[in-house]
Write a protein that holds these residues in place. Structure first.
Motif, mmCIF file in Angstrom:
data_model
loop_
_atom_site.group_PDB
_atom_site.id
_atom_site.type_symbol
_atom_site.label_atom_id
_atom_site.label_comp_id
_atom_site.label_asym_id
_atom_site.label_seq_id
_atom_site.Cartn_x
_atom_site.Cartn_y
_atom_site.Cartn_z
ATOM 1 N N GLN A 1 -8.092 7.784 -2.703
ATOM 2 C CA GLN A 1 -9.028 6.579 -2.879
ATOM 3 C C GLN A 1 -9.023 6.287 -4.259
ATOM 4 O O GLN A 1 -8.965 4.956 -4.704
ATOM 5 C CB GLN A 1 -10.302 6.846 -2.316
ATOM 6 N N LEU B 1 -5.983 4.327 -5.408
ATOM 7 C CA LEU B 1 -5.826 3.039 -5.037
ATOM 8 C C LEU B 1 -6.815 2.148 -5.608
ATOM 9 O O LEU B 1 -6.553 0.880 -5.956
ATOM 10 C CB LEU B 1 -6.258 3.043 -3.384
ATOM 11 N N ARG B 2 -7.865 2.552 -5.877
ATOM 12 C CA ARG B 2 -8.971 1.511 -6.682
ATOM 13 C C ARG B 2 -8.326 1.301 -7.925
ATOM 14 O O ARG B 2 -8.471 0.211 -8.586
ATOM 15 C CB ARG B 2 -10.210 2.476 -6.841
ATOM 16 N N LEU C 1 -10.180 -0.848 4.170
ATOM 17 C CA LEU C 1 -9.149 0.233 4.622
ATOM 18 C C LEU C 1 -10.021 1.254 5.361
ATOM 19 O O LEU C 1 -11.173 1.603 5.144
ATOM 20 C CB LEU C 1 -8.579 0.862 3.420
ATOM 21 N N LEU D 1 0.851 -1.179 -0.019
ATOM 22 C CA LEU D 1 0.131 -0.223 -0.028
ATOM 23 C C LEU D 1 0.800 1.311 -0.177
ATOM 24 O O LEU D 1 0.552 2.126 -0.676
ATOM 25 C CB LEU D 1 -0.969 -0.057 1.271
ATOM 26 N N VAL E 1 -7.162 -1.985 -5.304
ATOM 27 C CA VAL E 1 -7.370 -2.195 -3.806
ATOM 28 C C VAL E 1 -8.772 -2.017 -3.352
ATOM 29 O O VAL E 1 -9.520 -1.106 -3.982
ATOM 30 C CB VAL E 1 -6.539 -0.909 -3.358
ATOM 31 N N ASP E 2 -9.227 -2.900 -2.847
ATOM 32 C CA ASP E 2 -10.607 -2.929 -1.980
ATOM 33 C C ASP E 2 -10.443 -1.979 -0.890
ATOM 34 O O ASP E 2 -10.072 -2.187 0.120
ATOM 35 C CB ASP E 2 -10.888 -4.280 -1.468
ATOM 36 N N ILE E 3 -10.807 -0.635 -1.083
ATOM 37 C CA ILE E 3 -10.757 0.463 -0.041
ATOM 38 C C ILE E 3 -11.941 0.025 0.961
ATOM 39 O O ILE E 3 -11.781 1.040 1.956
ATOM 40 C CB ILE E 3 -10.804 1.730 -0.675
ATOM 41 N N THR E 4 -12.846 -0.831 0.873
ATOM 42 C CA THR E 4 -13.739 -1.021 1.816
ATOM 43 C C THR E 4 -13.179 -1.668 3.038
ATOM 44 O O THR E 4 -13.567 -1.697 4.270
ATOM 45 C CB THR E 4 -14.962 -1.919 1.308
ATOM 46 N N PHE F 1 -9.688 4.962 6.655
ATOM 47 C CA PHE F 1 -9.075 6.243 6.750
ATOM 48 C C PHE F 1 -9.057 7.074 7.879
ATOM 49 O O PHE F 1 -10.198 7.256 8.530
ATOM 50 C CB PHE F 1 -9.505 6.972 5.278
ATOM 51 N N LYS G 1 -8.535 13.189 0.101
ATOM 52 C CA LYS G 1 -8.530 12.019 0.506
ATOM 53 C C LYS G 1 -9.223 11.088 -0.760
ATOM 54 O O LYS G 1 -8.906 10.057 -0.927
ATOM 55 C CB LYS G 1 -9.320 11.872 1.710
#
Length: 355
Positions: free
Chosen positions: A100, A103-104, A113, A77, A108-111, A115, A96
């Motif tokens: 995000q 990252l998507r 993560l 990450l 990357v599954d930001i759910t 923040f 932010k």
């Protein structure tokens, strides 16, 4: 009867929980999905208020604290690019939502993560400065290589560019300077180069460096004025080191370099003192002078007719000069080839006689 009834009831009591357990462990059921999700690492991303970033790319680890029980996943990450380093001393804000999105894009599954910290980060670049002398040094290395390829062993130069230090992003790994020539600007008396500045393998800027060139050669020049037909010798010519770049010569013209190259030749024209000598400045020694009476041998097929004429200009063996031939009714001018002292030849054919 009674004991049998109790046994059946007990069996039914045992079978029911076994059936429920089997159903909960069936393939593709929510219980297995829950286990897979639990195996995915969960991280906390704490955005800082501000950050100073090296290199040309903003990595998540530059602007946030990444916490995760899986150290490998945390390093993954932290290495993701989330923006571009601002130019020079400017600052930029990184929200932010933008982080995000980056990252998507990296799947990357930001759910998974969490923040924390600020909603945006003020980002400034860590900077270094390259002295102007470094650009000149690299351009001179390229210039020397170019002159060597052109077999220019005696050359001098000076830069015509005003060079200044250049500010670059501080490298994460390193920087390099690569000089390349501008093919359209490498001439006899000047050359131009571009020095590319690479930071971590990426070109971030280029600097132009121009030179004025002097290309020296030892060539044959006249010591004083030489008249047409005059013989070249050690008294009126010399070998001298000169800057041929200032002469702006055509590429197909090469100066003479030794007096021996003029042996048996004379000046083809009036030569001023200090003139560089070329093959075109040489002529055969005159064996016929202007106004001289010459013998004209006229060839008409196999018949040779001899007469007299008057040379209209000086010339050497093999030169073609105009010769005036006097006749009873009128005079004619012919173009004749000089065979030797006092003798010329002409072949009579259509177009060779001019009235």
């Amino acid at each position: 009867m009674f004991p049998s009834t109790h046994i059946v009831a007990g069996l039914l009591f045992l079978v029911a929980p076994l059936s429920l357990t089997a159903q909960s462990e069936a393939p593709g059921q929510p219980q297995e999905q829950k286990t897979d999700q639990a195996a995915k690492p969960k991280a906390t991303i704490t955005l800082q208020r501000s950050a100073r970033v090296p290199g040309t790319k903003i990595l998540l680890g530059d602007i946030a604290k990444v916490e995760c029980q899986d150290n490998d996943y945390a390093r993954f990450l932290a290495s993701i690019q989330v923006g571009v380093t601002p130019k020079s001393r400017w600052a930029r804000w990184l929200a932010k939502g933008s982080v995000q999105t980056s990252l998507r894009l990296q799947k990357v599954d930001i759910t998974r993560l969490q923040f924390a910290g600020k909603d945006r980060v003020e980002v400034m670049a860590q900077l270094d400065q390259i002295p102007a002398e470094e650009f000149l040094k690299q351009a001179e290395i390229a210039l020397k290589a170019l002159l060597s390829d052109q077999n220019e062993l005696d050359a001098e130069w000076k830069t015509t560019s005003r060079l200044h230090p250049v500010v670059i992003p501080r490298p994460r790994v390193g920087y390099e300077l690569l000089a390349r020539s501008d093919g359209n600007k490498v001439q006899l008396n000047h050359a131009r180069f571009y020095v590319d500045i690479k930071v971590d393998g990426e070109v971030v800027q280029k600097v132009q460096v121009a030179f004025k060139l002097s290309r020296y050669r030892r060539v044959l020049v006249t010591r004083n004025t030489i008249k047409p037909g005059e013989e070249y010798n050690a008294d009126n010519t010399q070998v001298k080191r000169i800057d041929i770049a200032r002469l702006s010569l055509p590429e197909d013209m090469t100066p003479l370099t030794q007096l021996s190259q003029t042996r048996g030749r004379v000046a083809a024209r009036n030569m001023r003192s200090g003139s560089v000598l070329f093959e075109t400045d040489l002529a055969r020694p005159y064996v016929v002078k202007k106004g001289e009476v010459v013998t004209v041998i006229a060839k008409v097929g196999k018949i040779h007719i001899t007469t007299e004429g008057h040379a209209q200009q000086d010339g050497g063996v093999g030169d073609r000069i105009p010769v005036l031939v006097q006749r009873k009714k009128n005079n004619i001018t012919i173009q004749a080839e000089i065979l030797g002292a006092g003798t010329v030849s002409v072949s009579i054919r259509s177009g060779s006689i001019r009235r």
